[in-house]
Write a protein that holds these residues in place. Structure first.
Motif, PDB file in Angstrom:
ATOM      1  N   SER A  19       0.847  -1.196   0.000  1.00  0.00           N
ATOM      2  CA  SER A  19       0.000   0.000   0.000  1.00  0.00           C
ATOM      3  C   SER A  19       0.879   1.240   0.000  1.00  0.00           C
ATOM      4  N   PRO A  21       0.959   5.783  -1.279  1.00  0.00           N
ATOM      5  CA  PRO A  21       0.225   7.043  -1.122  1.00  0.00           C
ATOM      6  C   PRO A  21      -1.063   7.052  -1.954  1.00  0.00           C
ATOM      7  N   GLU A  22      -2.014   7.875  -1.502  1.00  0.00           N
ATOM      8  CA  GLU A  22      -3.273   8.125  -2.200  1.00  0.00           C
ATOM      9  C   GLU A  22      -4.049   6.846  -2.476  1.00  0.00           C
ATOM     10  N   GLY A  23      -3.925   5.871  -1.573  1.00  0.00           N
ATOM     11  CA  GLY A  23      -4.725   4.652  -1.660  1.00  0.00           C
ATOM     12  C   GLY A  23      -4.328   3.685  -2.744  1.00  0.00           C
ATOM     13  N   GLU A  24      -3.138   3.825  -3.322  1.00  0.00           N
ATOM     14  CA  GLU A  24      -2.713   2.912  -4.378  1.00  0.00           C
ATOM     15  C   GLU A  24      -2.086   1.663  -3.765  1.00  0.00           C
ATOM     16  N   LEU A  47      -6.906   0.557  -6.502  1.00  0.00           N
ATOM     17  CA  LEU A  47      -7.206   1.814  -5.815  1.00  0.00           C
ATOM     18  C   LEU A  47      -8.152   1.548  -4.657  1.00  0.00           C
ATOM     19  N   PRO A  50     -11.549   6.073  -0.723  1.00  0.00           N
ATOM     20  CA  PRO A  50     -11.069   7.178   0.121  1.00  0.00           C
ATOM     21  C   PRO A  50     -11.509   7.009   1.573  1.00  0.00           C
ATOM     22  N   LYS A  52      -9.793   8.032   5.909  1.00  0.00           N
ATOM     23  CA  LYS A  52      -8.719   8.695   6.646  1.00  0.00           C
ATOM     24  C   LYS A  52      -7.476   7.816   6.715  1.00  0.00           C
ATOM     25  N   ARG A  54      -5.916   4.992   4.817  1.00  0.00           N
ATOM     26  CA  ARG A  54      -6.146   4.380   3.509  1.00  0.00           C
ATOM     27  C   ARG A  54      -5.050   3.382   3.169  1.00  0.00           C
ATOM     28  N   TRP A  55      -5.068   2.230   3.846  1.00  0.00           N
ATOM     29  CA  TRP A  55      -4.137   1.178   3.488  1.00  0.00           C
ATOM     30  C   TRP A  55      -4.763  -0.172   3.837  1.00  0.00           C
TER      31      TRP A  55
END
Length: 662
Positions: A19, A21-24, A47, A50, A52, A54-55
């Motif tokens: 996991s 950044p930005e949920g990728e 992906l 969204p 708080k 996000r992993w």
């Protein structure tokens, strides 16, 4: 980072999920051979929704193939498409064709890792199915597959059983292992059929057995915020964990268990209600009766009872209630199915909570009970659900915090054949003095309060719904009984029609309607009515039998007449005959059934089961049988056709135990 089990990979290759950044989230296949540098290959990009935090926290590749299931820190389950085809990685330079020869092992590894910078060549996949916040805000701790089902655990104190339907996740059941075990980490399925729940209770690591319902191990380790590992084999068990920077190891050799269970229990406390689901025919075995019981221990149990062995075998337990289960109701089966019989079950009790399940029972000769019961949790409802979502609720006074549902009855004649939308309606007797009607839309898994009345102004103990059919149409009628000994009769046809219209216009949302006032009220007893049953005679009138706290039995013959006017005013009720039998029993009459127009069966806390004949002269006792269940709470009866075609009756009684009489 987490490793995900992938059955289709070679033995020297493992799937790694990362996991970023930005949920990728990236799926990497890592291959390691002796004497060579690891080969890393990018297989997919995903992906996460969204939120708080996000992993992902855990993942598993499903055996169906082409699907990846993940749990995230927000408590959600996510289903992604995936493929192990090399073509997916071909767009990234040497990701698919990196050098793995010994001469180039250093440069090949560097080239493969640097090629991850070109990951944009792979499309990023969105989830096919999302169960948002399924395990609350504390996160999902594990996901795995067993026996064709998916299991997930979380730090909400529950593990859930799911299945995959058309690439969509469907929750079947929620299980709460034991009180206080809030931090579940993992499930282990043993070869002998036991399910072990691994987790943390306060500062102890716990291994809990679902078969015996007890802790097999309890190891003080400081709590769940640490790295740990548990391994078991027939010869030894080991638990390793990190504490204060030290690696600790606990080793244990299994000892033979000297305990022998002579008779396993169905519940931990009193059984408060029982209903018979039906029978299951298993080739080569005796006919099995399937029952559902509810208890003060907050669970409902589906069990099979063999007429030959006389052994009760639990099939499954329903543990969604947070307080006692006081009432059960069954809707008529959904129809014949190749997989078995399907029935809708409602359970209700303390904390004003109703749960709804779809039960599928079928023969399974390979299992110990020879019956398999699949449970699908359909919907739930609590009167104070809105209260739980309020902010600063500690500053407000909560209304009726101890409301209980005392009795349930499915309202007949309200299925999809009679109404434009497939709503099922349910009547409930409530301890706060109300009679409430709920509507269930099974397709949307929604259970709603649609109508209510506080006519009784005291605790309502029993409700019984019945359908009157005549040339003038069908009317849904309801009978309710309270602690003052009164029995009230309602025509709820119009409120149900109004509720259906309001639900259709409001797209499934509405404010509860008024149930109106009863058509007729009878003072049948001097105190609370603990049992109630209604049976239609061949001539048309209805036989209404009730039993009370004072040991009396009351029977009345009720005629329903429909006037020319439209609405409730056109329904008239006439009492044709009334008979009261004071002191029919020496204690509370907690069960009564009208077997046929001239036969009644009553059961009491005095442990007597009495058969009565109803005739012009009143009630005459035909026979009395003593049963062994103390503190009788409920009974259910059904007809049995003997080998010679003769009709007989069976009944099941519950209280401090369970007993079947014939």
């Amino acid at each position: 980072l987490s490793w995900a089990p992938h059955p289709g990979l070679p033995s020297d290759t493992s799937a790694l999920l990362v996991s970023g950044p930005e949920g990728e989230m990236l799926w990497l296949d890592v291959t390691h051979r002796p004497g060579q540098a690891p080969c890393v290959r990018l297989m997919g990009r995903y992906l996460l929704p969204p939120c708080k935090q996000r992993w992902h926290t855990c993942a598993v590749f499903l055996p169906q193939g082409g699907l990846l299931l993940c749990g995230d820190r927000r408590g959600s389950l996510l289903l992604f498409p995936c493929s192990s085809s090399p073509g997916l990685a071909a767009g990234s330079a040497s990701i698919a064709n990196g050098s793995t020869s010994p001469a180039n092992k250093g440069s090949g590894s560097e080239l493969e890792l640097s090629s991850l910078l070109h990951k944009e060549a792979l499309p990023i996949e969105a989830p096919l199915s999302v169960l948002f916040g399924l395990h609350g805000k504390t996160g999902v701790t594990s996901v795995n597959c067993h026996g064709g089902y998916i299991y997930s655990t979380g730090r909400d104190g529950c593990y859930r059983q799911l299945r995959l339907q058309d690439q969509q996740l469907e929750v079947l059941q929620k299980h709460r292992p034991c009180k206080g075990l809030q931090w579940l980490e993992e499930l282990r399925f043993t070869p002998d059929g036991d399910l072990l729940v691994l987790g943390f209770h306060a500062d102890n690591f716990v291994v809990w057995s679902s078969r015996t319902g007890e802790n097999l191990h309890c190891i003080p380790c400081g709590g769940g915020h640490r790295s740990w590992s548990y391994c078991s084999s027939p010869s030894a068990e080991a638990f390793a964990f990190v504490k204060c920077g030290d690696v600790m190891l606990c080793h244990h050799k299994p000892e033979p268990c000297e305990q022998q269970v002579l008779l396993s229990s169905l519940h931990g406390r009193e059984i408060t209600c029982v209903r018979r689901l039906g029978t299951v025919e298993v080739p080569g075995h005796a006919t099995l009766n399937v029952f559902v019981t509810g208890s003060e221990d907050t669970t409902a149990c589906v069990l099979a009872l063999s007429e030959r062995s006389r052994a009760a075998i639990p099939l499954t337990r329903l543990s969604d209630h947070i307080s006692s289960v006081r009432a059960l109701a069954l809707a008529r089966p959904a129809g014949p199915s190749a997989k078995g019989s399907s029935t809708l079950l409602f359970s209700a009790g303390g904390r004003a909570q109703i749960e709804c399940y779809r039960l599928l029972c079928a023969a399974d000769p390979a299992s110990e009970s020879t019956v398999a019961c699949q449970v699908i949790h359909v919907a739930s409802h609590r009167l104070d659900e809105h209260w739980e979502r309020k902010k600063n609720r500690h500053k407000l006074v909560k209304m009726d915090p101890e409301t209980r549902y005392m009795s349930l009855s499915v309202i007949p004649g309200t299925s999809s054949e009679q109404l434009p939308t497939p709503w099922e309606f349910l009547a409930a007797a409530c301890s706060d003095g109300s009679v409430r009607v709920f509507g269930l839309l099974e397709a949307a898994r929604k259970l709603m309060l649609v109508a209510e009345s506080f006519h009784h102004q005291r605790c309502v103990l029993k409700v019984e719904a019945f359908l009157h059919t005549s040339a003038g149409g069908e009317r849904q009628l309801l009978c309710s009984a309270a602690t003052d000994g009164s029995v009230a009769f309602w025509d709820i046809t119009n409120p149900i029609k109004d509720a259906v219209d309001a639900l259709h216009q409001g797209e499934g949302e509405m404010q509860p309607l008024a149930l109106g006032t009863p058509l007729l009220t009878i003072m049948a007893h001097s105190c609370g009515v603990n049992s109630l049953h209604i049976h239609q005679t061949p001539e048309g009138p209805y036989l209404v039998a009730s039993g009370s706290d004072d040991g009396s039995i009351h029977v009345c013959l009720l005629e329903v007449a429909l006037g020319g006017d439209e609405g409730t005013a056109g329904t008239c009720l006439h009492v044709l005959e009334r008979v009261a039998r004071p002191c029919a029993h020496a204690a509370h009459v907690t069960g009564i059934r009208v077997l046929r127009p001239d036969l009644l069966l009553s059961a009491s806390v005095d442990q007597r089961l009495t058969l009565w004949r109803w005739g012009p002269g009143g009630l005459d006792a035909l026979s009395t049988t003593f049963f062994h269940v103390p503190d009788l709470a409920d009974l259910d009866c059904w007809e049995v056709v003997e080998a010679g075609g003769e009709l007989s009756y069976c009944c099941v009684l519950c209280g401090q135990g369970l007993e079947v009489l014939r």
